[in-house]
Design a protein around this motif. Structure first.
Motif, PDB file in Angstrom:
ATOM      1  N   GLY A 130      76.984  43.441  43.763  1.00  0.00           N
ATOM      2  CA  GLY A 130      77.213  42.513  42.666  1.00  0.00           C
ATOM      3  C   GLY A 130      77.232  43.224  41.442  1.00  0.00           C
ATOM      4  O   GLY A 130      77.317  44.577  41.338  1.00  0.00           O
ATOM      5  N   LEU A 131      77.475  42.746  40.234  1.00  0.00           N
ATOM      6  CA  LEU A 131      77.690  43.104  38.754  1.00  0.00           C
ATOM      7  C   LEU A 131      76.157  43.356  38.103  1.00  0.00           C
ATOM      8  O   LEU A 131      75.485  42.279  37.936  1.00  0.00           O
ATOM      9  CB  LEU A 131      78.362  42.167  38.052  1.00  0.00           C
ATOM     10  N   ARG A 132      75.935  44.477  38.054  1.00  0.00           N
ATOM     11  CA  ARG A 132      74.709  44.985  37.318  1.00  0.00           C
ATOM     12  C   ARG A 132      74.891  45.338  36.095  1.00  0.00           C
ATOM     13  O   ARG A 132      75.792  46.268  35.574  1.00  0.00           O
ATOM     14  CB  ARG A 132      73.666  46.236  38.326  1.00  0.00           C
ATOM     15  N   LEU A 133      74.077  44.847  34.905  1.00  0.00           N
ATOM     16  CA  LEU A 133      74.288  45.166  33.399  1.00  0.00           C
ATOM     17  C   LEU A 133      73.013  45.887  33.149  1.00  0.00           C
ATOM     18  O   LEU A 133      71.837  45.346  33.288  1.00  0.00           O
ATOM     19  CB  LEU A 133      74.464  43.840  32.765  1.00  0.00           C
ATOM     20  N   PHE A 134      73.339  46.904  32.308  1.00  0.00           N
ATOM     21  CA  PHE A 134      72.227  47.734  31.821  1.00  0.00           C
ATOM     22  C   PHE A 134      72.365  47.844  30.337  1.00  0.00           C
ATOM     23  O   PHE A 134      73.513  47.617  29.746  1.00  0.00           O
ATOM     24  CB  PHE A 134      72.184  49.160  32.652  1.00  0.00           C
ATOM     25  N   GLY A 135      71.169  48.005  29.416  1.00  0.00           N
ATOM     26  CA  GLY A 135      71.248  48.571  28.380  1.00  0.00           C
ATOM     27  C   GLY A 135      70.984  50.158  28.446  1.00  0.00           C
ATOM     28  O   GLY A 135      70.335  50.642  29.063  1.00  0.00           O
ATOM     29  N   VAL A 136      70.927  50.804  27.098  1.00  0.00           N
ATOM     30  CA  VAL A 136      70.511  52.176  26.896  1.00  0.00           C
ATOM     31  C   VAL A 136      69.404  52.166  25.871  1.00  0.00           C
ATOM     32  O   VAL A 136      69.717  51.684  24.875  1.00  0.00           O
ATOM     33  CB  VAL A 136      71.691  53.038  26.734  1.00  0.00           C
ATOM     34  N   ASN A 137      68.069  52.773  26.214  1.00  0.00           N
ATOM     35  CA  ASN A 137      66.951  53.078  25.445  1.00  0.00           C
ATOM     36  C   ASN A 137      67.362  54.464  24.817  1.00  0.00           C
ATOM     37  O   ASN A 137      67.277  55.311  25.445  1.00  0.00           O
ATOM     38  CB  ASN A 137      65.712  53.143  26.223  1.00  0.00           C
ATOM     39  N   ALA A 138      67.795  54.482  23.566  1.00  0.00           N
ATOM     40  CA  ALA A 138      68.387  55.542  22.851  1.00  0.00           C
ATOM     41  C   ALA A 138      66.957  56.747  22.690  1.00  0.00           C
ATOM     42  O   ALA A 138      67.422  57.721  22.716  1.00  0.00           O
ATOM     43  CB  ALA A 138      69.044  55.262  21.448  1.00  0.00           C
ATOM     44  N   GLN A 139      66.073  56.305  22.471  1.00  0.00           N
ATOM     45  CA  GLN A 139      64.757  57.162  22.379  1.00  0.00           C
ATOM     46  C   GLN A 139      64.629  57.918  23.862  1.00  0.00           C
ATOM     47  O   GLN A 139      64.190  59.038  23.615  1.00  0.00           O
ATOM     48  CB  GLN A 139      63.375  56.515  22.020  1.00  0.00           C
ATOM     49  N   THR A 140      64.718  57.095  24.892  1.00  0.00           N
ATOM     50  CA  THR A 140      64.313  57.784  26.049  1.00  0.00           C
ATOM     51  C   THR A 140      65.391  58.277  26.704  1.00  0.00           C
ATOM     52  O   THR A 140      65.395  59.042  27.792  1.00  0.00           O
ATOM     53  CB  THR A 140      63.453  56.806  27.078  1.00  0.00           C
ATOM     54  N   ARG A 141      66.579  57.898  26.441  1.00  0.00           N
ATOM     55  CA  ARG A 141      67.892  58.115  27.295  1.00  0.00           C
ATOM     56  C   ARG A 141      67.874  57.624  28.546  1.00  0.00           C
ATOM     57  O   ARG A 141      68.494  58.249  29.555  1.00  0.00           O
ATOM     58  CB  ARG A 141      68.269  59.628  27.023  1.00  0.00           C
ATOM     59  N   GLN A 142      67.316  56.542  28.804  1.00  0.00           N
ATOM     60  CA  GLN A 142      67.205  55.816  29.809  1.00  0.00           C
ATOM     61  C   GLN A 142      67.958  54.606  29.966  1.00  0.00           C
ATOM     62  O   GLN A 142      68.064  53.696  29.129  1.00  0.00           O
ATOM     63  CB  GLN A 142      65.594  55.526  30.534  1.00  0.00           C
ATOM     64  N   LEU A 143      68.686  54.091  30.858  1.00  0.00           N
ATOM     65  CA  LEU A 143      69.295  53.026  31.384  1.00  0.00           C
ATOM     66  C   LEU A 143      68.155  51.918  31.835  1.00  0.00           C
ATOM     67  O   LEU A 143      67.468  52.160  32.553  1.00  0.00           O
ATOM     68  CB  LEU A 143      70.467  53.069  32.400  1.00  0.00           C
TER      69      LEU A 143
END
Length: 843
Positions: A130-143
């Motif tokens: 299916g469709l998975r949606l992520f954000g980006v943590n700019a401090q940790t560079r992790q999705l």
């Protein structure tokens, strides 16, 4: 995309109800003798990512997330379709690996700074169950997963994926494509304001055959989809856009794309400038795969390039996914980045499993004889000085005469001049801009760009406009994203033809000389030739020109990296032919010089030829159920027709000037032919087909339809033909190149299961219900296997439906004989072969 199987499965079934089915082989596309010539320019990669963990066909599609505060910390995100979503830094090192219980991961895309239900965020989308949606943590560079509910929006299958932000509604949508070419568009929302996103299906349509790569243009509202064995299509990207489409380019031999047509990306150079780039996978010669570029504004072919092996990093071969970003990404990629998947990953550099190659966007654009100004930060210091030269426009029959000129120079983000009061309605205005950075430039409102000249640390632009009565005394405004030392020059001419601008040319000279020669171009008309120079150097001094050139405006900045600029013309009309090649001289060698040649057409010149759309003509001749279609009467007066696309009116399509089609039911059907010319314009024509399908006696069945798919996968699916009716008999053949356990499609009965530890076959049957037409049949295997799944449907006949069936494995040789069976009644036999081999043979 998939190797042939290495052993042979031969399966035969005798049916009291079926006719013999003949299976046609498909020839390779690349290297056709009659194909349009494509000579890709070579570029080399700067960096490569760590290899993915799985062997074989694994790495697939990349996307780029740009860190807005520190672009050097930006990320490349790529899918490993055998197990994970991978995140890399710009040095190629792995930053994060995301896995779930479902090992297959499809394509990935990014949209930054989008507003959804009042919250501005960056969105990373990928397909995984299916469709998975992520954000980006700019401090940790992790999705970080941001999908509401179970973690994935159920899309009913998928692999291809791209995001779109509507310029009109502001809505963000995800476009998901199944391997069979089914497109579904989901609008994203956070309806319960919990920070997690949902998707609502708003549009669904069928491309026609296997498809995957796509990209949406947020500015123009275009959606580009690669149909692997057909070509590159342009649709509307809005959820309400429907299914109207235009063929941008076809696969060889009628187009420039060596099939498969795979990944698609956008190079956004501001406004509607830039390129659509797609991957020509060239499965017939994978080491000769390449990338084709088209104009973002017109769709016309621009050029091609390939990522070749360099001294430190190998190139990209048989590429699936690509991406590009025209924005500064720190010292490693100051002007932007192009990323391609590499199928082979050989030396030099790391070698082994597949990976992604990172290429400076400057090198790609240089290969296409262009360049781009990336985005950079903004400051506000501005100092402006202005000089103006105005002459009285001459009277009489002079074809083109100079009216006035004005220039300003300073260190600023807002670059302005005041248009002289002597300018009158109908005058031709030319504005030239030269800056000492490659910051993104916003054009003046209501002006048309003539040319761009850019290099890593400079940007030049030329625009034109026909003056109105309100222009005199008004302000011309140009802005840059970063503070830049610049010249903005405007010149006005009277008496030009309509349209006034003929040819133009631009170039950047990098260091080493005090003399600067403008580029040349071939003008079909008599014209007054205008030249512009913008010279960047800490020692730049005013430029001089020789007779008969007359400087119409000039300016000189101050301090390091200042700009010295001048505009000149010869005051007389140049005859048709070569224009340009005018020299301006400084007092010493300088760093970089932007130069333009613009021809202002003399009054009485013949207007430039505009493309005439092609004329579509279609004819039909039916004999029973078989109709022959002829589009060869179509014509293009000012060029040639490069693509013929047929819609037979029964849910099926075809291509080519002449085609034949067998209908499953009697007509009439409205058949549409769309022809596309070599300038990308299309025209349609319709014709009525009236096939007569004579129902056979009950004891004589007829073939209703066939469908097949091939790939390296866990889930093996095909979509049943829409012509299937309740009571039809269906046969499903599956061939797998491993001994992995096979799960049958739901509701199907197994008839045969030949195999050995390295190859397996299955034969299933089912009597169709009304719900089967257009539905999906899916079998699954315990591990990834390369496979073929073929389904055939028959109508009519008597009982029993299946009289006998069997299969066997043939361990070698070029000839493969199906097993013999005994039938107690009159029956027709269906034979199936699946050949496992590494040599690409066809049956």
């Amino acid at each position: 995309m998939v190797e042939n199987l290495r052993r042979s499965l031969v399966v035969v079934t005798a049916l009291a109800i079926v006719a013999v089915a003949a299976v046609a082989s498909t020839a390779a596309f690349g290297g056709d003798a009659g194909a349009i010539d494509v000579t890709p320019a070579p570029v080399t990669a700067d960096v490569e990512t760590s290899p993915v963990a799985q062997t074989g066909d694994a790495a697939d599609d990349p996307a780029i997330w740009r860190d807005p505060t520190d672009p050097s910390r930006s990320l490349v995100i790529g899918n490993n379709k055998q197990g994970s979503l991978e995140v890399y830094g710009l040095d190629g090192a792995q930053v994060q690996r995301i896995t779930t219980a479902t090992t297959f991961w499809g394509n990935v895309d990014v949209r930054q700074g989008v507003t959804i239900n009042g919250v501005t965020r960056d969105v990373v989308a990928a397909y995984n169950a299916g469709l998975r949606l992520f954000g980006v943590n700019a401090q940790t560079r992790q999705l970080e997963l941001q999908t509401d509910g179970t973690g994935a929006v159920n899309t009913g299958g998928g692999e291809g994926l791209c995001l779109y932000r509507s310029a009109t509604s502001g809505e963000v949508s995800a476009i998901v494509i199944t391997i069979q070419g089914r497109v579904r568009q989901y609008v994203l929302a956070d309806s319960d304001a919990d920070g997690l996103l949902e998707g609502t299906l708003r549009r669904e349509f069928q491309v026609g055959s296997e498809a995957e790569g796509c990209v949406a243009d947020d500015t123009t509202g275009a959606l580009y989809i690669a149909e692997e064995e057909v070509g590159l299509w342009r649709y509307g990207a809005e959820p309400t856009a429907g299914t109207t489409r235009t063929l941008v380019d076809a696969v060889q031999p009628t187009g420039r794309i060596a099939a498969d047509a795979e990944g698609v990306t956008l190079v956004d150079l501001g406004g509607t400038n830039g390129y659509i780039i797609m991957s020509a996978q060239n499965v017939a010669s994978p080491n000769n795969s390449y990338f084709v570029a088209y104009s973002r504004s017109t769709g016309g072919y621009v050029g091609s390039f390939r990522v070749a092996t360099g001294t430190a990093v190998d190139g990209c071969s048989r590429t699936d996914g690509i991406t590009a970003l025209a924005a500064g990404l720190g010292p490693s990629f100051p002007s932007g980045l192009f990323v391609c998947q590499d199928d082979a990953n050989t030396a030099p550099g790391n070698a082994g499993n597949q990976n992604f190659k990172l290429v400076s966007l400057d090198n790609v654009l240089a290969a296409l004889d262009a360049n781009t100004p990336p985005t950079s930060s903004t400051t506000t210091t501005t100092t402006t000085t202005t000089t103006t030269t105005t002459t009285t426009p001459p009277t009489g029959s002079t074809p083109v005469s100079f009216v006035a000129g004005v220039a300003s120079n300073g260190n600023r983000t807002a670059h302005t001049v005041t248009i002289p009061s002597s300018v009158a309605a109908g005058d031709t205005l030319l504005a030239f801009f030269g800056a000492n950075t490659n910051s993104r430039v916003t054009a003046p409102a209501g002006w048309t760009e003539v040319a761009t000249a850019a290099e890593s640390s400079v940007i030049g632009k030329a625009w034109t406009r026909i003056a109105t009565s309100s222009d005199a005394g008004s302000t011309l405004n140009v802005t840059t994203a970063a503070t830049s030392k610049s010249d903005l020059s405007l010149v006005a001419y009277r008496g030009a033809a309509v349209p006034s601008i003929g040819v133009s040319a631009s170039k950047v000279q990098v260091g080493g000389a005090a003399a600067h020669v403008t580029p040349t171009a071939s003008s079909p008309d008599a014209a007054l030739v205008v030249s512009y120079w913008a010279d960047k150097s800490s020692s730049a001094l005013p430029l001089t020109v020789g007779s008969p050139q007359k400087i119409r405006t000039s300016s000189l900045g101050t301090g390091g990296g200042r700009i010295a600029a001048a505009v000149s013309d010869a005051a007389t009309t140049n005859p048709a032919g070569t224009v340009g090649g005018v020299t301006a001289t400084g007092t010493s060698a300088t760093g970089r010089t932007m130069m333009f040649t613009v021809a202002v057409r003399a009054n009485g010149a013949t207007p430039p030829v505009t493309n005439q759309p092609p004329v579509a003509a279609a004819d039909v001749d039916c004999a029973g159920a078989v109709c022959s279609f002829d589009g060869s009467g179509s014509d293009d007066d000012d060029g040639s027709i490069v693509a013929y696309a047929w819609n037979f009116g029964d849910g099926t399509t075809g291509s080519g000037p002449t085609v034949a089609h067998t209908y499953a039911s009697s007509g009439p059907f409205t058949v549409t032919l769309r022809v596309t010319d070599d300038d990308g314009e299309s025209t349609t024509a319709s014709v009525q087909a009236d096939p007569v399908v004579v129902a056979p006696p009950a004891s004589t069945p007829i073939l209703i339809g066939t469908v097949s798919s091939n790939g390296n996968r866990l889930s093996h699916s095909v979509r049943l033909p829409s012509a299937i009716q309740a009571g039809d008999t269906m046969l499903a053949f599956l061939a797998s190149n491993t001994g992995a356990a096979i799960s049958a499609p739901s509701g199907w009965t197994q008839l045969a299961a030949p195999g050995d530890p390295s190859i397996q076959g299955r034969l299933w049957t089912r009597t169709a219900t009304a719900a089967d037409a257009g539905s999906t049949v899916t079998a699954s295997t315990a591990t990834y296997t390369k496979s073929d799944l073929t389904v055939l449907a028959y109508r009519g006949g008597g009982a029993p439906r299946i009289v006998a069936s069997g299969g066997r494995v043939d361990a070698g040789g070029a000839s493969h004989t199906t097993p013999a069976l005994t039938s107690s009644v009159a029956a027709l036999a269906v034979s199936y072969w699946a050949d496992k081999s590494g040599d690409g043979t066809t049956l």
